[in-house]
Structures are given as C-alpha cells and as structure tokens.
Enzyme design. Structure first.
Site, PDB file in Angstrom:
ATOM      1  N   SER A   1       0.878  -1.352   0.018  1.00 47.64           N
ATOM      2  CA  SER A   1      -0.017  -0.086  -0.103  1.00 47.64           C
ATOM      3  C   SER A   1       0.792   1.161  -0.118  1.00 47.64           C
ATOM      4  CB  SER A   1      -0.937  -0.131   1.035  1.00 47.64           C
ATOM      5  OG  SER A   1       0.073   0.163   2.453  1.00 47.64           O
TER       6      SER A   1
ATOM      7  N   SER B   1      -3.371   6.660   5.375  1.00 45.29           N
ATOM      8  CA  SER B   1      -2.803   5.554   6.495  1.00 45.29           C
ATOM      9  C   SER B   1      -3.690   5.458   7.393  1.00 45.29           C
ATOM     10  CB  SER B   1      -1.416   6.339   6.900  1.00 45.29           C
ATOM     11  OG  SER B   1      -0.927   5.231   7.813  1.00 45.29           O
TER      12      SER B   1
ATOM     13  N   LYS C   1       4.472   0.611   9.851  1.00 45.87           N
ATOM     14  CA  LYS C   1       4.182   2.019  10.043  1.00 45.87           C
ATOM     15  C   LYS C   1       5.445   2.652  10.952  1.00 45.87           C
ATOM     16  CE  LYS C   1      -0.311   1.682   8.776  1.00 45.87           C
ATOM     17  NZ  LYS C   1      -0.449   2.139   7.479  1.00 45.87           N
TER      18      LYS C   1
ATOM     19  N   SER D   1       0.665   3.604   2.250  1.00 47.72           N
ATOM     20  CA  SER D   1       0.831   4.372   3.419  1.00 47.72           C
ATOM     21  C   SER D   1       1.882   4.902   4.114  1.00 47.72           C
ATOM     22  CB  SER D   1       0.067   3.477   4.599  1.00 47.72           C
ATOM     23  OG  SER D   1       0.917   2.362   5.044  1.00 47.72           O
TER      24      SER D   1
END
Length: 267
Positions: free
Chosen positions: A73, A221, A130, A75
């Site tokens: 992704s 995100s 993250k 994010s």
C-alpha cells in the site's frame, strides 16, 4: 504470510522427525536385514534427509535474523513505495518464536522514528508497517496536519511538491515535507487539495508496553489515530525494517524494476 510461516514450521518439524526416527530405529534394522547388501532407503526418509537442513536454515534465518516483506500500500510513501521489497531485522526488539511471536530473549526496544513491521491488534493475521511516533508515556497529538509530542509541535521543512510514479502516481502534487521527529527526521506527504478529508485529529497518551504508530503518507494511512484501541502492543512487534532490496511495480512500464531503489536504506 502467516500461512507460509505455519507451513515452514510444520514441514521443518515433520522432515526433522522422520529423519531422526529413521536414524534412531529404522536405519539400523534395515542394515541388519540387508546384511552385506545395501537396502534402499525409503523415499520419505530420503526426501526428509535432503530437505530438513535447508528448511531448518530458512526457518532460523527467517525467524531470528531477517525476514523479507513486500509493501502492498501507499501508507508509508514517500519513504516506502508500493512494490518495494524490504528486509526486516527480526532480533532488533528481541528474539521471538515463530507463529506465536512469543519473546524468548530481550535485546532492544523501538525508538522514535523506527519503521516497524507488526500485527495490528484488530487484524492479527496480517503484517503491517508504520513508523513509531510515540513511546510508552508519551502524549501524542495530531491537529491541523501537525504532530505534537509531549505538548511541543514538531518542525516541518517544505521540500516541494511530490511527483509519484507507478501505483503511487495518485499522490502527485501532495506536499512533501521533512518532519523533525527528535532523533529521526524523515519525509512525509500531506494533501492540501482535499479540504474535507477526516485527518484523525486527537490527543493520546501512550500506556506502558505500547507504541503510537503513524504512516508517513498522513492522509492515506490507517494507523494509531484511527484504531479503536489506538496503541500497538509491544507483543505484536515483528521487527525493524532497515533495507529495500528490490522494487517491482509493473504499472511503471518496461520490466517493472526500479534499480535505483535496490539497496536503499529506510529513512
């Protein structure tokens, strides 16, 4: 990827057990029956003896040294792009058993700015990535696109407009900024062309044994700001991302490999 981890552990255990039982019991009996003639080894034992050392080596390396992951992704743009293949240090935050992720040896703890792979509390069968923004005891706030750490706003240095490519091309035109997270300044993206976008504003105090994580692509995100529990338990950590070893994105055209990203570190 959890299915692969389970399969790897199961295959390693089965091949190792077959090989061990044969060495302890059946190989001697075959030799006694055969006398001077060599009796052919069963196919299952032959394959187990051949594959067990390889499977065991892969399991040890993947579980305790480094594990590859693929970024699916946007994010973590611009730090990590869709199609990046990364390596994750599996011992940075302690040695953990495969499948259960139970820690068996304390080694280190996450620091602010570390990019971590983990299993989110609400999606325990998935691996997410993250950046650690808040440590245990920190108060983190997010207002008007600004992160506040223990009451103080982080600094932001404009770097121009972002130009995306491949499957990240939709982020072209976003504001590219350097966020001054203490000890780990890094780039972030912010959209200023979506005025009614819900930004996940709020203030949170990180409890002991937990972390507050955010994606670098702030308006795209699903991170601690939006989780019901808000915080990442230490027990859900999988490791620290440290290297991009490949980027493959067919939507960029050609062979789809961005050679410029191979071997890049993660800011």
């Amino acid at each position: 990827m959890r299915w692969f981890e389970i399969a790897l552990v199961a295959l390693t255990a089965v091949t190792g057990l077959v090989w061990l039982l044969d060495r302890l019991f059946f190989a001697r009996r075959r030799a006694e029956r055969a006398g001077l003639l060599e009796e052919k080894e069963p196919v299952l034992v032959d394959y187990s003896r051949a594959f067990f050392p390889v499977l065991a080596a892969v399991l040890v390396l993947r579980s305790f040294v480094a594990e590859p992951f693929r970024i699916p992704s946007s994010s973590m743009m611009p730090s990590l792009l869709i199609g990046d293949f990364i390596l994750v240090n599996k011992f940075a935050y302690g040695l953990r058993l495969p499948i259960t992720n139970t820690k068996i040896l304390e080694i280190g703890e996450p620091q602010r700015g570390d990019v971590v792979v983990f299993r989110p509390p609400h999606q325990p069968d998935q691996d997410w990535i993250k950046r650690v923004v808040g440590l245990p005891g920190d108060t983190v706030a997010y207002r008007d696109n600004v992160v506040y750490l223990n009451g103080k706003p982080l600094s932001y240095r404009p770097l121009g407009r972002y130009v995306g490519k491949g499957r990240g091309a939709d982020m072209t035109g976003a504001m590219l900024l350097e966020e001054g997270l203490p000890g780990r300044p890094h780039p972030v993206l912010e959209r200023d062309d979506v005025p009614f976008f819900i930004q996940g504003e709020g203030e949170w105090t990180v409890p002991p044994g937990h972390y507050f994580v955010m994606g670098d692509n702030r308006d795209n995100s699903e991170d601690s700001r939006f989780w019901q529990a808000h915080f990442l338990p230490e027990s859900n950590l999988r490791g620290k991302a440290f290297l991009i070893w490949m980027n493959f994105d067919r939507s960029t055209g050609g062979i789809g490999i961005d050679f410029s990203r191979i071997g890049s570190g993660i800011p």
